[in-house]
Design a protein around this motif. Structure first.
Motif, PDB file in Angstrom:
ATOM      1  N   THR A 313     -86.740 103.128   5.660  1.00 48.65           N
ATOM      2  CA  THR A 313     -85.697 102.868   4.667  1.00 48.65           C
ATOM      3  C   THR A 313     -84.715 101.805   5.134  1.00 48.65           C
ATOM      4  O   THR A 313     -84.291 100.934   4.359  1.00 48.65           O
ATOM      5  CB  THR A 313     -84.944 104.172   4.348  1.00 48.65           C
ATOM      6  N   GLU A 314     -84.339 101.842   6.400  1.00 47.97           N
ATOM      7  CA  GLU A 314     -83.368 100.876   6.908  1.00 47.97           C
ATOM      8  C   GLU A 314     -83.885  99.449   6.762  1.00 47.97           C
ATOM      9  O   GLU A 314     -83.139  98.535   6.351  1.00 47.97           O
ATOM     10  CB  GLU A 314     -83.054 101.178   8.377  1.00 47.97           C
ATOM     11  N   ALA A 315     -85.146  99.235   7.071  1.00 52.75           N
ATOM     12  CA  ALA A 315     -85.719  97.889   6.955  1.00 52.75           C
ATOM     13  C   ALA A 315     -85.818  97.459   5.498  1.00 52.75           C
ATOM     14  O   ALA A 315     -85.561  96.295   5.157  1.00 52.75           O
ATOM     15  CB  ALA A 315     -87.088  97.845   7.612  1.00 52.75           C
ATOM     16  N   ALA A 316     -86.197  98.391   4.610  1.00 53.81           N
ATOM     17  CA  ALA A 316     -86.303  98.043   3.189  1.00 53.81           C
ATOM     18  C   ALA A 316     -84.940  97.692   2.605  1.00 53.81           C
ATOM     19  O   ALA A 316     -84.814  96.749   1.816  1.00 53.81           O
ATOM     20  CB  ALA A 316     -86.933  99.201   2.412  1.00 53.81           C
ATOM     21  N   ALA A 317     -83.893  98.437   2.994  1.00 50.39           N
ATOM     22  CA  ALA A 317     -82.539  98.119   2.534  1.00 50.39           C
ATOM     23  C   ALA A 317     -82.067  96.793   3.124  1.00 50.39           C
ATOM     24  O   ALA A 317     -81.382  96.008   2.456  1.00 50.39           O
ATOM     25  CB  ALA A 317     -81.577  99.245   2.908  1.00 50.39           C
ATOM     26  N   GLY A 318     -82.439  96.525   4.376  1.00 52.12           N
ATOM     27  CA  GLY A 318     -82.100  95.247   4.993  1.00 52.12           C
ATOM     28  C   GLY A 318     -82.734  94.081   4.260  1.00 52.12           C
ATOM     29  O   GLY A 318     -82.129  93.013   4.130  1.00 52.12           O
ATOM     30  N   LEU A 319     -83.958  94.284   3.764  1.00 52.70           N
ATOM     31  CA  LEU A 319     -84.623  93.243   2.977  1.00 52.70           C
ATOM     32  C   LEU A 319     -83.816  92.927   1.723  1.00 52.70           C
ATOM     33  O   LEU A 319     -83.679  91.768   1.338  1.00 52.70           O
ATOM     34  CB  LEU A 319     -86.039  93.700   2.607  1.00 52.70           C
ATOM     35  N   MET A 320     -83.264  93.951   1.069  1.00 57.75           N
ATOM     36  CA  MET A 320     -82.434  93.718  -0.114  1.00 57.75           C
ATOM     37  C   MET A 320     -81.218  92.868   0.234  1.00 57.75           C
ATOM     38  O   MET A 320     -80.793  91.996  -0.540  1.00 57.75           O
ATOM     39  CB  MET A 320     -81.974  95.049  -0.711  1.00 57.75           C
ATOM     40  N   ASN A 321     -80.625  93.114   1.408  1.00 50.41           N
ATOM     41  CA  ASN A 321     -79.488  92.299   1.845  1.00 50.41           C
ATOM     42  C   ASN A 321     -79.887  90.840   1.990  1.00 50.41           C
ATOM     43  O   ASN A 321     -79.148  89.930   1.591  1.00 50.41           O
ATOM     44  CB  ASN A 321     -78.948  92.816   3.173  1.00 50.41           C
ATOM     45  N   ARG A 322     -81.051  90.598   2.575  1.00 51.75           N
ATOM     46  CA  ARG A 322     -81.503  89.222   2.769  1.00 51.75           C
ATOM     47  C   ARG A 322     -81.718  88.520   1.428  1.00 51.75           C
ATOM     48  O   ARG A 322     -81.475  87.317   1.308  1.00 51.75           O
ATOM     49  CB  ARG A 322     -82.804  89.189   3.579  1.00 51.75           C
ATOM     50  N   LEU A 323     -82.165  89.269   0.421  1.00 54.92           N
ATOM     51  CA  LEU A 323     -82.340  88.661  -0.898  1.00 54.92           C
ATOM     52  C   LEU A 323     -81.002  88.244  -1.494  1.00 54.92           C
ATOM     53  O   LEU A 323     -80.921  87.255  -2.228  1.00 54.92           O
ATOM     54  CB  LEU A 323     -83.052  89.647  -1.835  1.00 54.92           C
ATOM     55  N   LEU A 324     -79.943  88.994  -1.174  1.00 59.24           N
ATOM     56  CA  LEU A 324     -78.619  88.647  -1.679  1.00 59.24           C
ATOM     57  C   LEU A 324     -78.122  87.318  -1.118  1.00 59.24           C
ATOM     58  O   LEU A 324     -77.360  86.608  -1.779  1.00 59.24           O
ATOM     59  CB  LEU A 324     -77.618  89.751  -1.348  1.00 59.24           C
ATOM     60  N   VAL A 325     -78.513  86.987   0.107  1.00 60.76           N
ATOM     61  CA  VAL A 325     -78.038  85.744   0.723  1.00 60.76           C
ATOM     62  C   VAL A 325     -79.081  84.632   0.629  1.00 60.76           C
ATOM     63  O   VAL A 325     -78.956  83.615   1.305  1.00 60.76           O
ATOM     64  CB  VAL A 325     -77.633  85.965   2.200  1.00 60.76           C
ATOM     65  N   SER A 326     -80.091  84.814  -0.220  1.00 59.08           N
ATOM     66  CA  SER A 326     -81.159  83.806  -0.303  1.00 59.08           C
ATOM     67  C   SER A 326     -80.621  82.458  -0.777  1.00 59.08           C
ATOM     68  O   SER A 326     -81.088  81.402  -0.318  1.00 59.08           O
ATOM     69  CB  SER A 326     -82.274  84.290  -1.242  1.00 59.08           C
ATOM     70  N   ASP A 327     -79.636  82.470  -1.678  1.00 55.81           N
ATOM     71  CA  ASP A 327     -79.063  81.201  -2.124  1.00 55.81           C
ATOM     72  C   ASP A 327     -78.384  80.480  -0.962  1.00 55.81           C
ATOM     73  O   ASP A 327     -78.482  79.250  -0.828  1.00 55.81           O
ATOM     74  CB  ASP A 327     -78.053  81.425  -3.245  1.00 55.81           C
ATOM     75  N   GLY A 328     -77.692  81.248  -0.103  1.00 59.98           N
ATOM     76  CA  GLY A 328     -77.048  80.646   1.062  1.00 59.98           C
ATOM     77  C   GLY A 328     -78.058  80.082   2.044  1.00 59.98           C
ATOM     78  O   GLY A 328     -77.829  79.032   2.651  1.00 59.98           O
ATOM     79  N   VAL A 329     -79.185  80.768   2.193  1.00 62.18           N
ATOM     80  CA  VAL A 329     -80.242  80.273   3.081  1.00 62.18           C
ATOM     81  C   VAL A 329     -80.826  78.978   2.535  1.00 62.18           C
ATOM     82  O   VAL A 329     -81.067  78.022   3.283  1.00 62.18           O
ATOM     83  CB  VAL A 329     -81.338  81.352   3.255  1.00 62.18           C
ATOM     84  N   THR A 330     -81.059  78.950   1.216  1.00 61.27           N
ATOM     85  CA  THR A 330     -81.555  77.719   0.596  1.00 61.27           C
ATOM     86  C   THR A 330     -80.561  76.581   0.796  1.00 61.27           C
ATOM     87  O   THR A 330     -80.951  75.438   1.094  1.00 61.27           O
ATOM     88  CB  THR A 330     -81.794  77.946  -0.907  1.00 61.27           C
ATOM     89  N   GLY A 331     -79.269  76.880   0.657  1.00 59.51           N
ATOM     90  CA  GLY A 331     -78.248  75.863   0.899  1.00 59.51           C
ATOM     91  C   GLY A 331     -78.236  75.383   2.332  1.00 59.51           C
ATOM     92  O   GLY A 331     -78.021  74.188   2.597  1.00 59.51           O
ATOM     93  N   GLU A 332     -78.494  76.289   3.277  1.00 54.79           N
ATOM     94  CA  GLU A 332     -78.542  75.904   4.689  1.00 54.79           C
ATOM     95  C   GLU A 332     -79.708  74.961   4.952  1.00 54.79           C
ATOM     96  O   GLU A 332     -79.583  74.000   5.732  1.00 54.79           O
ATOM     97  CB  GLU A 332     -78.662  77.157   5.560  1.00 54.79           C
ATOM     98  N   LEU A 333     -80.837  75.204   4.306  1.00 53.56           N
ATOM     99  CA  LEU A 333     -81.977  74.294   4.450  1.00 53.56           C
ATOM    100  C   LEU A 333     -81.639  72.909   3.892  1.00 53.56           C
ATOM    101  O   LEU A 333     -82.022  71.890   4.471  1.00 53.56           O
ATOM    102  CB  LEU A 333     -83.199  74.867   3.727  1.00 53.56           C
ATOM    103  N   ARG A 334     -80.917  72.874   2.781  1.00 56.87           N
ATOM    104  CA  ARG A 334     -80.511  71.573   2.225  1.00 56.87           C
ATOM    105  C   ARG A 334     -79.574  70.851   3.181  1.00 56.87           C
ATOM    106  O   ARG A 334     -79.663  69.628   3.367  1.00 56.87           O
ATOM    107  CB  ARG A 334     -79.827  71.772   0.877  1.00 56.87           C
ATOM    108  N   ARG A 335     -78.649  71.592   3.785  1.00 56.76           N
ATOM    109  CA  ARG A 335     -77.724  70.967   4.735  1.00 56.76           C
ATOM    110  C   ARG A 335     -78.462  70.406   5.939  1.00 56.76           C
ATOM    111  O   ARG A 335     -78.113  69.347   6.469  1.00 56.76           O
ATOM    112  CB  ARG A 335     -76.664  71.983   5.170  1.00 56.76           C
ATOM    113  N   GLU A 336     -79.482  71.121   6.388  1.00 56.58           N
ATOM    114  CA  GLU A 336     -80.298  70.618   7.494  1.00 56.58           C
ATOM    115  C   GLU A 336     -80.968  69.301   7.107  1.00 56.58           C
ATOM    116  O   GLU A 336     -81.042  68.365   7.915  1.00 56.58           O
ATOM    117  CB  GLU A 336     -81.349  71.656   7.887  1.00 56.58           C
ATOM    118  N   ALA A 337     -81.472  69.237   5.871  1.00 53.30           N
ATOM    119  CA  ALA A 337     -82.134  68.016   5.415  1.00 53.30           C
ATOM    120  C   ALA A 337     -81.139  66.865   5.339  1.00 53.30           C
ATOM    121  O   ALA A 337     -81.442  65.734   5.753  1.00 53.30           O
ATOM    122  CB  ALA A 337     -82.778  68.263   4.048  1.00 53.30           C
ATOM    123  N   VAL A 338     -79.931  67.131   4.812  1.00 54.02           N
ATOM    124  CA  VAL A 338     -78.910  66.083   4.714  1.00 54.02           C
ATOM    125  C   VAL A 338     -78.486  65.626   6.103  1.00 54.02           C
ATOM    126  O   VAL A 338     -78.340  64.420   6.370  1.00 54.02           O
ATOM    127  CB  VAL A 338     -77.698  66.594   3.915  1.00 54.02           C
TER     128      VAL A 338
END
Length: 438
Positions: A313-338
Motif C-alpha cells: 500500500t505504501e508504494a501504491a500511495a507513493g505512486l499517486m504522489n508522483r503523479l501529482l508532481v508529474s507536471d513539475g517533472v515535465t517542467g524540469e525536463l524542459r528546463r534541462e533542455a533549455v
C-alpha cells in the motif's frame, strides 16, 4: 485582496488571513494549511477543451466521486479478488452492442460499395458511387496499432533477448495480478506509462516513460507495473478489442467529418452536407463514453488495489504522489533542455545529457510532504486526474491511504533493481540526448 508569497517570507511567517503558521516557502509555494490561503495562486492558461472533452471531464469527476464512495463504504461497487474480473453489467453489454453497430456501419459501406461496383458496372453512376463507398470504408476502417511504426520513430524498443531481467520482472508482476506479460517494451521520455496492444493478434506492449520511471523507488515501480497490468486482469472494457477499436473508428470518423474553413460556396456545401453525420458521430461517441466511463473508472480503482497487492500500500500511495508532481517533472525536463541549449549549468556544459535522469530523480525526491499535501488539496479543488478517463488522483490516493494496508507480494530488492537499470542504460543515454536536444 491578493497577497503574494513574498509577504510570508519574513521571520514571523504567519498567514495574513488567519494568523496561523504558514507552510512551505522558498522553492515551494507558501500556503496556510488551516484556512488554505494562497494554496492555488497559479494562473492557468489552459486551452478550453472541446465539447466532447468537456462532457468527458464532467462524467469523470462525477463517476470518480460516486465510485470512491461505493468502494470505500463496501457498497455495490466493492473490489474484486486478485485476478477476478468484475461483471460487465448492462452498460458493458450495451457498449459491446454499440461497438458492433459502429463496426457494422464500416462493413456495410464495404459490402455496399462492392455490390454497386460489381452489379452496377456499366450502369451510369452506380460504379462511381460504389467506388466512393469503398473509399469511405477504407478510410473509416478499424485500425490496429503497429510496433513497426513505433520503431520508425527511433524510440528504443526492447524485447526479451535485450532485457531478460526486465522481462522477468514484468512476467512476475503480470502473473501476480492474474494476466500475461508483454512482447515488447517501448521507452520514451514521457511522465507516463501504459500497456496497450498492437497487430491483429493483439500482442501487448509496455510503453515506459523514463520521466515517470526514473522518479520512482523500486517498489513504486512494481506498483506502476501492477496498476498497468491490472487493467487487463480486471477486464477493462475500453481495453477490449471490440470497444477499443470502436473508439478509434469513431475518432477517425470525427476527424474525417470535421468542418473545414468555408472560404468558398463548395466549402459551405460540404460542411452543411456533413453536419448531420458529424452530430450523429458525436452523439454515438458521447453515448459510448457514457456506457464505458464508469466501468473504466472502476477498473482504475481496482488497478490501484492490484498495485497495492503487488507492491504494498505504501508504494501504491507513493505512486499517486508522483503523479501529482508529474507536471513539475515535465517542467524540469524542459528546463534541462533549455539549459543545455543556452549552455547554462557549469560542469554540465560539455555533456548536458550525462546524469540527466539522476538529476530528475533527485528533483522528485526533494519534494517535501507539505507540497504533496498542497497538491492533493489543489487537485480536490480542480478535479485533477491523469486524463478524462481516470478518477480524480486525490481520491485514488485517499482510498489507498485510508484502506486496509497490504504487504508487498513482490519485492524489488536493490540488487535486482540495479540489474534492471543496467538493461535500460542504453535507452537512458539515447533519450537523455534527445531531451537535451529539445
Amino acid at each position: 485582496m491578493t497577497v503574494t508569497t513574498d509577504v510570508v517570507q519574513g521571520a514571523e511567517r504567519q498567514c495574513p488571513e488567519c494568523g496561523e503558521p504558514v507552510t512551505g516557502g522558498g522553492r515551494y509555494i507558501a500556503w496556510c494549511a488551516a484556512c488554505e490561503w494562497n494554496i492555488d495562486p497559479e494562473v492557468r492558461e489552459e486551452r478550453p477543451p472541446g465539447r466532447i472533452e468537456r462532457i468527458r471531464r464532467r462524467l469523470a469527476q462525477r463517476h470518480g466521486e460516486q465510485l470512491f464512495t461505493e468502494l470505500t463504504t463496501g457498497g455495490t461497487g466493492g473490489g474484486t479478488a486478485a485476478g477476478q474480473r468484475p461483471r460487465r453489467g448492462a452498460a458493458g453489454a450495451l457498449a459491446t452492442a454499440l461497438a458492433l453497430v459502429v463496426h457494422g456501419v464500416t462493413f456495410a459501406l464495404l459490402a455496399g460499395g462492392l455490390v454497386l461496383l460489381v452489379a452496377g458496372w456499366g450502369k451510369g453512376v452506380l460504379p462511381a458511387l460504389g467506388a466512393l463507398l469503398l473509399g469511405l470504408a477504407v478510410v473509416l476502417r478499424p485500425r490496429f496499432a503497429s510496433l513497426a511504426k513505433v520503431e520508425k520513430q527511433d524510440l528504443p524498443v526492447l524485447r526479451r533477448a535485450d532485457a531478460p531481467r526486465l522481462f522477468a520482472l514484468l512476467d512476475e508482476v503480470a502473473e501476480g495480478v492474474g494476466t500475461t506479460g508483454v512482447r515488447a517494451v517501448v521507452i520514451d521520455a514521457d511522465t507516463n506509462a501504459s500497456v496497450s496492444t498492437y497487430g491483429i493478434r493483439q500482442h501487448r506492449v509496455l510503453h515506459l516513460g523514463l520521466g515517470l520511471w526514473e522518479t520512482l523507488s523500486p517498489q513504486e515501480r512494481v506498483a506502476l507495473l501492477g496498476h498497468e497490468f491490472g487493467h487487463y486482469a480486471h477486464g477493462d472494457t475500453r481495453h477490449s478489442l471490440l470497444v477499443g477499436n470502436a473508439f478509434r473508428s469513431l475518432s477517425t470518423w470525427r476527424y474525417t467529418l470535421a468542418p473545414e474553413p468555408a472560404d468558398s460556396l463548395l466549402g459551405h456545401f460540404v460542411n452543411l452536407a456533413t453536419a448531420l453525420p458529424r452530430l450523429l458521430v458525436d452523439g454515438v461517441l458521447v453515448l459510448l463514453d457514457q456506457l464505458t466511463l464508469r466501468g473504466s473508472q472502476r477498473s482504475e480503482y481496482l488497478a490501484d488495489t492490484t498495485a497495492a497487492r503487488a507492491a504494498g500500500t505504501e508504494a501504491a500511495a507513493g505512486l499517486m504522489n508522483r503523479l501529482l508532481v508529474s507536471d513539475g517533472v515535465t517542467g524540469e525536463l524542459r528546463r534541462e533542455a533549455v539549459a543545455a541549449r543556452t549552455r547554462i549549468g557549469g560542469a554540465r556544459r560539455e555533456d548536458p545529457a550525462e546524469g540527466l535522469w539522476e538529476r530528475l530523480a533527485a528533483h522528485a525526491a526533494s519534494v517535501p510532504e507539505h507540497e504533496y499535501e498542497r497538491l492533493r488539496r489543489v487537485a480536490e479543488r480542480r478535479g485533477h486526474s491523469v486524463d478524462s478517463t481516470h478518477p480524480p488522483t486525490h481520491l485514488r490516493h485517499r482510498r489507498l491511504a485510508g484502506g486496509e494496508p497490504c504487504e508487498a507480494a513482490i519485492v524489488l530488492d536493490p540488487a535486482r533493481a540495479a540489474e534492471v537499470d543496467a538493461e535500460l542504460a542504453g535507452a537512458r543515454r539515447t533519450l537523455a540526448r534527445e531531451v537535451v536536444r529539445g
